[in-house]
Design an enzyme around this catalytic site. Sequence first.
Site, PDB file in Angstrom:
ATOM      1  N   ILE A 181       0.880  -1.109   0.214  1.00 29.90           N
ATOM      2  CA  ILE A 181       0.115   0.322   0.019  1.00 29.90           C
ATOM      3  C   ILE A 181       0.588   1.579  -0.017  1.00 29.90           C
ATOM      4  O   ILE A 181       0.313   2.222  -0.316  1.00 29.90           O
ATOM      5  CB  ILE A 181      -0.853   0.147   1.293  1.00 29.90           C
ATOM      6  CG1 ILE A 181      -0.163  -0.031   2.131  1.00 29.90           C
ATOM      7  CG2 ILE A 181      -1.832  -1.553   1.412  1.00 29.90           C
ATOM      8  CD1 ILE A 181      -1.338   0.371   3.371  1.00 29.90           C
ATOM      9  N   TYR A 182       1.595   0.683  -0.014  1.00 34.60           N
ATOM     10  CA  TYR A 182       3.065   2.505  -0.025  1.00 34.60           C
ATOM     11  C   TYR A 182       2.799   2.880  -1.156  1.00 34.60           C
ATOM     12  O   TYR A 182       3.385   2.514  -2.567  1.00 34.60           O
ATOM     13  CB  TYR A 182       4.747   1.895   0.379  1.00 34.60           C
ATOM     14  CG  TYR A 182       5.249   1.863   1.605  1.00 34.60           C
ATOM     15  CD1 TYR A 182       3.688   2.045   2.886  1.00 34.60           C
ATOM     16  CD2 TYR A 182       5.768   1.437   2.246  1.00 34.60           C
ATOM     17  CE1 TYR A 182       3.963   2.003   3.900  1.00 34.60           C
ATOM     18  CE2 TYR A 182       6.402   0.674   3.534  1.00 34.60           C
ATOM     19  CZ  TYR A 182       4.786   0.665   5.009  1.00 34.60           C
ATOM     20  OH  TYR A 182       5.867   0.843   6.055  1.00 34.60           O
ATOM     21  N   THR A 183       2.291   4.781  -0.887  1.00 34.96           N
ATOM     22  CA  THR A 183       2.552   5.257  -1.869  1.00 34.96           C
ATOM     23  C   THR A 183       1.053   4.637  -3.051  1.00 34.96           C
ATOM     24  O   THR A 183       1.412   5.214  -4.268  1.00 34.96           O
ATOM     25  CB  THR A 183       3.401   6.047  -2.471  1.00 34.96           C
ATOM     26  OG1 THR A 183       4.382   5.054  -3.123  1.00 34.96           O
ATOM     27  CG2 THR A 183       3.912   6.350  -1.582  1.00 34.96           C
TER      28      THR A 183
END
Length: 317
Positions: free
Chosen positions: A52-54
Site C-alpha cells: 500500500i505504500y504510495t
Amino acid sequence: MEQRQVGRSGLWVSRTALGTMTWGKDTSEEEAGQQLTAFVDAGGTLVDTADIYTGGQSERILGRLLRAAVRRDDVVVATKTGHTPEGYRPVDASRRHLLASLDASLRRLQTDYVDLWQLHVFDPATPPEESLAAMEAAVAAGKARYVGAGNLEAWQFATLATWQRAQPDRVPLVSVGTEYSLLNRGADRGLRPAAAAAGAHVIAWAPLGRGVLSAKYRNGTPPDSRAAFPHMAPYVEPYLDDRSRRVVESVCTAAEGLGVPPLAVALSWARDQEGVAAAVTGPRTLAQLEEVLGVEGVELPPEIRDALDDATARQER
C-alpha cells in the site's frame, strides 16, 4: 553494518533497515536509487516496503532499482499485505486476497520471491488459521522465504504464533513489526515479551519518533520537514506535545554528553534493545540517510541507556 538473526530462523538482516514509505511521493525515483546504492554500499541489506505504500509505487520503484542499481541477492526484501483501502472493507487477510496481493507485489517488485512477507494487519473477520495457511502456501510455492506479522496487539501476535508452533512442520512467524522508540514504548507492555516467547524478533519502525527525536522540531517546524507537509503533518503532530518535548530534551542532554547528534542516541537506543532485530528508518533524502548510516558505530553506554529508560518508562502511546 552489523547483521542480526531474525528470531530463531536462518534469516539474517542488517540491524538498520531502509524504509521506503515515501518512495514515489516525497522521494523521487532518482533519489531512491541514490539511497539504495548508498545503503547497500554501507553493508545494509534489509529494505522494507508494503503493497500500500504510495499506491504500490514504492514496490514498483524498488523493483526497477533491483534490476538497475543493486544486485537482487544483496538485498533482503520485506513487504507487507492485508490492507485494502480500495476494497469494500479496510482489511482483508483471506486466502483469496493474501495470495493475490503477493502475486501483485512480485510483479511490481520484478522478482520471483520476497525474503520476508508480513501480515500487515489483524483481520477479525477471517479465521487466523486461514490467513496462516495462505502464508504457508506462499512459502511452499517459493514465493516467500520467511513470514512475519506487523502492527498487531500482543494477544493477536501470540494467537498467530501459537497456532504456528502447535505443530512442528508449520512455518513459524519470525518477526513482528511495531512502532517503537523513546516516544512510543507501547511494545514493552506485551509485544516484545510475546515475540520473545514465540522465538521471534521485533522489527522496530519509526525509531526516531517520526523524526521528532532528531531534535529538528526543538525550536519550531522547519519548512522542509514532514510536519510542514499537509499530508504528513498529522503523522508527526502527536509527538509535538509537552511530554515529547521533555523526552527530546533528555535525548539532547545525552547527545551533548556523548558528543553525537540526538538522532544517534535515539536510533541506537531502539536498535539495540533486547529482542529487536532491526530498526527501520525512512529517510526522504540521501543526506538524511547518510546521517543514519553515520550512527552505525554508536553504542550507548549502559548508564546512558538506563537514564533514558528511566526518563521514558511511562512514554507509552
